[in-house]
Write a protein that holds these residues in place. Sequence first.
Motif, PDB file in Angstrom:
ATOM      1  N   SER A  27     -31.758  -5.212   5.221  1.00  0.00           N
ATOM      2  CA  SER A  27     -31.381  -6.446   4.514  1.00  0.00           C
ATOM      3  C   SER A  27     -31.517  -7.670   5.415  1.00  0.00           C
ATOM      4  N   ALA A  28     -31.178  -7.520   6.688  1.00  0.00           N
ATOM      5  CA  ALA A  28     -31.314  -8.634   7.629  1.00  0.00           C
ATOM      6  C   ALA A  28     -32.785  -9.002   7.832  1.00  0.00           C
ATOM      7  N   HIS A  29     -33.654  -8.012   7.814  1.00  0.00           N
ATOM      8  CA  HIS A  29     -35.086  -8.266   7.985  1.00  0.00           C
ATOM      9  C   HIS A  29     -35.719  -8.933   6.758  1.00  0.00           C
ATOM     10  N   ARG A  30     -35.199  -8.602   5.583  1.00  0.00           N
ATOM     11  CA  ARG A  30     -35.846  -8.984   4.322  1.00  0.00           C
ATOM     12  C   ARG A  30     -36.213 -10.465   4.230  1.00  0.00           C
ATOM     13  N   PRO A  31     -35.287 -11.414   4.471  1.00  0.00           N
ATOM     14  CA  PRO A  31     -35.680 -12.827   4.298  1.00  0.00           C
ATOM     15  C   PRO A  31     -36.724 -13.279   5.326  1.00  0.00           C
ATOM     16  N   LEU A  32     -36.723 -12.676   6.496  1.00  0.00           N
ATOM     17  CA  LEU A  32     -37.702 -13.054   7.511  1.00  0.00           C
ATOM     18  C   LEU A  32     -39.087 -12.517   7.181  1.00  0.00           C
ATOM     19  N   LEU A  33     -39.142 -11.389   6.516  1.00  0.00           N
ATOM     20  CA  LEU A  33     -40.419 -10.754   6.191  1.00  0.00           C
ATOM     21  C   LEU A  33     -40.981 -11.230   4.853  1.00  0.00           C
ATOM     22  N   ARG A  34     -40.089 -11.574   3.939  1.00  0.00           N
ATOM     23  CA  ARG A  34     -40.511 -11.988   2.593  1.00  0.00           C
ATOM     24  C   ARG A  34     -41.486 -13.157   2.659  1.00  0.00           C
ATOM     25  N   ALA A  35     -41.251 -14.087   3.570  1.00  0.00           N
ATOM     26  CA  ALA A  35     -42.127 -15.257   3.702  1.00  0.00           C
ATOM     27  C   ALA A  35     -43.562 -14.862   4.041  1.00  0.00           C
ATOM     28  N   HIS A  36     -43.731 -13.654   4.564  1.00  0.00           N
ATOM     29  CA  HIS A  36     -45.062 -13.175   4.946  1.00  0.00           C
ATOM     30  C   HIS A  36     -45.558 -12.075   4.012  1.00  0.00           C
ATOM     31  N   GLY A  37     -44.819 -11.846   2.920  1.00  0.00           N
ATOM     32  CA  GLY A  37     -45.214 -10.859   1.930  1.00  0.00           C
ATOM     33  C   GLY A  37     -45.144  -9.430   2.443  1.00  0.00           C
ATOM     34  N   LEU A  38     -44.194  -9.174   3.344  1.00  0.00           N
ATOM     35  CA  LEU A  38     -44.053  -7.841   3.935  1.00  0.00           C
ATOM     36  C   LEU A  38     -42.758  -7.170   3.515  1.00  0.00           C
ATOM     37  N   THR A  39     -42.828  -5.868   3.346  1.00  0.00           N
ATOM     38  CA  THR A  39     -41.618  -5.064   3.234  1.00  0.00           C
ATOM     39  C   THR A  39     -41.262  -4.583   4.639  1.00  0.00           C
ATOM     40  N   TYR A  40     -40.066  -4.071   4.787  1.00  0.00           N
ATOM     41  CA  TYR A  40     -39.662  -3.566   6.107  1.00  0.00           C
ATOM     42  C   TYR A  40     -40.569  -2.430   6.584  1.00  0.00           C
ATOM     43  N   PRO A  41     -40.876  -1.413   5.750  1.00  0.00           N
ATOM     44  CA  PRO A  41     -41.784  -0.359   6.231  1.00  0.00           C
ATOM     45  C   PRO A  41     -43.166  -0.897   6.617  1.00  0.00           C
ATOM     46  N   GLN A  42     -43.689  -1.853   5.861  1.00  0.00           N
ATOM     47  CA  GLN A  42     -44.975  -2.454   6.215  1.00  0.00           C
ATOM     48  C   GLN A  42     -44.886  -3.160   7.566  1.00  0.00           C
ATOM     49  N   PHE A  43     -43.793  -3.854   7.785  1.00  0.00           N
ATOM     50  CA  PHE A  43     -43.554  -4.537   9.057  1.00  0.00           C
ATOM     51  C   PHE A  43     -43.590  -3.553  10.219  1.00  0.00           C
ATOM     52  N   THR A  44     -42.959  -2.391  10.053  1.00  0.00           N
ATOM     53  CA  THR A  44     -42.934  -1.425  11.162  1.00  0.00           C
ATOM     54  C   THR A  44     -44.328  -0.896  11.460  1.00  0.00           C
ATOM     55  N   VAL A  45     -45.132  -0.688  10.427  1.00  0.00           N
ATOM     56  CA  VAL A  45     -46.513  -0.228  10.642  1.00  0.00           C
ATOM     57  C   VAL A  45     -47.311  -1.302  11.376  1.00  0.00           C
ATOM     58  N   LEU A  46     -47.202  -2.550  10.930  1.00  0.00           N
ATOM     59  CA  LEU A  46     -47.919  -3.632  11.609  1.00  0.00           C
ATOM     60  C   LEU A  46     -47.477  -3.749  13.060  1.00  0.00           C
ATOM     61  N   ALA A  47     -46.186  -3.558  13.327  1.00  0.00           N
ATOM     62  CA  ALA A  47     -45.682  -3.653  14.693  1.00  0.00           C
ATOM     63  C   ALA A  47     -46.286  -2.577  15.591  1.00  0.00           C
ATOM     64  N   VAL A  48     -46.403  -1.354  15.080  1.00  0.00           N
ATOM     65  CA  VAL A  48     -47.015  -0.277  15.857  1.00  0.00           C
ATOM     66  C   VAL A  48     -48.464  -0.615  16.163  1.00  0.00           C
ATOM     67  N   LEU A  49     -49.198  -1.034  15.152  1.00  0.00           N
ATOM     68  CA  LEU A  49     -50.617  -1.338  15.351  1.00  0.00           C
ATOM     69  C   LEU A  49     -50.805  -2.574  16.229  1.00  0.00           C
ATOM     70  N   ASP A  50     -49.899  -3.518  16.144  1.00  0.00           N
ATOM     71  CA  ASP A  50     -49.951  -4.717  16.983  1.00  0.00           C
ATOM     72  C   ASP A  50     -49.750  -4.344  18.450  1.00  0.00           C
ATOM     73  N   GLN A  51     -48.844  -3.428  18.710  1.00  0.00           N
ATOM     74  CA  GLN A  51     -48.571  -3.000  20.082  1.00  0.00           C
ATOM     75  C   GLN A  51     -49.644  -2.071  20.638  1.00  0.00           C
ATOM     76  N   GLU A  52     -50.152  -1.171  19.800  1.00  0.00           N
ATOM     77  CA  GLU A  52     -51.015  -0.100  20.300  1.00  0.00           C
ATOM     78  C   GLU A  52     -52.480  -0.234  19.949  1.00  0.00           C
TER      79      GLU A  52
END
Length: 159
Positions: A27-52
């Motif tokens: 829930s804390a992530h939701r408003p920060l991600l919504r502006a970018h059209g991301l769900t929390y699970p999508q955000f975690t996938v992008l974070a992994v690919l961004d790092q690796e």
Amino acid sequence: MSATETDVPVDERLCVALYQAAHAMESAHRPLLRAHGLTYPQFTVLAVLDQEGAASVTAVGRRLGLTSSTLSPLLQRLEQQGRVERARSTQDERSVLVSLTAEGRRVAAAVRDVPVRITAAGGLAADEQAELVATLRRLVERLRDADVTADLPSGTPAV
């Protein structure tokens, strides 16, 4: 199981506290991600690919603890949005590699500060957070290895 273990009020049980913490985190992530059209699970996938960088679908799933039945539709949606692309590995045709597109890199960069903002909102010191993460990882590992049905009477369905 002792009477004291079964008499713990529901709202003081570990499973409920973990559920509430996971819900609050998402829930804390939701408003920060919504502006970018991301769900929390999508955000975690992008974070992994961004790092690796590019990674196999299996490796991404392993890193995030997601099954292929959860990860596949998630990746499909990200691909439809133009944020990731999937391709068969040239070394192993059974393996599918996933990588960020230019749009995916742009979005990943835009949300890179989200973990810092969430951590600050949580108010934990760095050492407290590291200890909590280590404890949760041990718990996950033990639960994965445990046979919670071992002492059920014969014929009892494991639901």
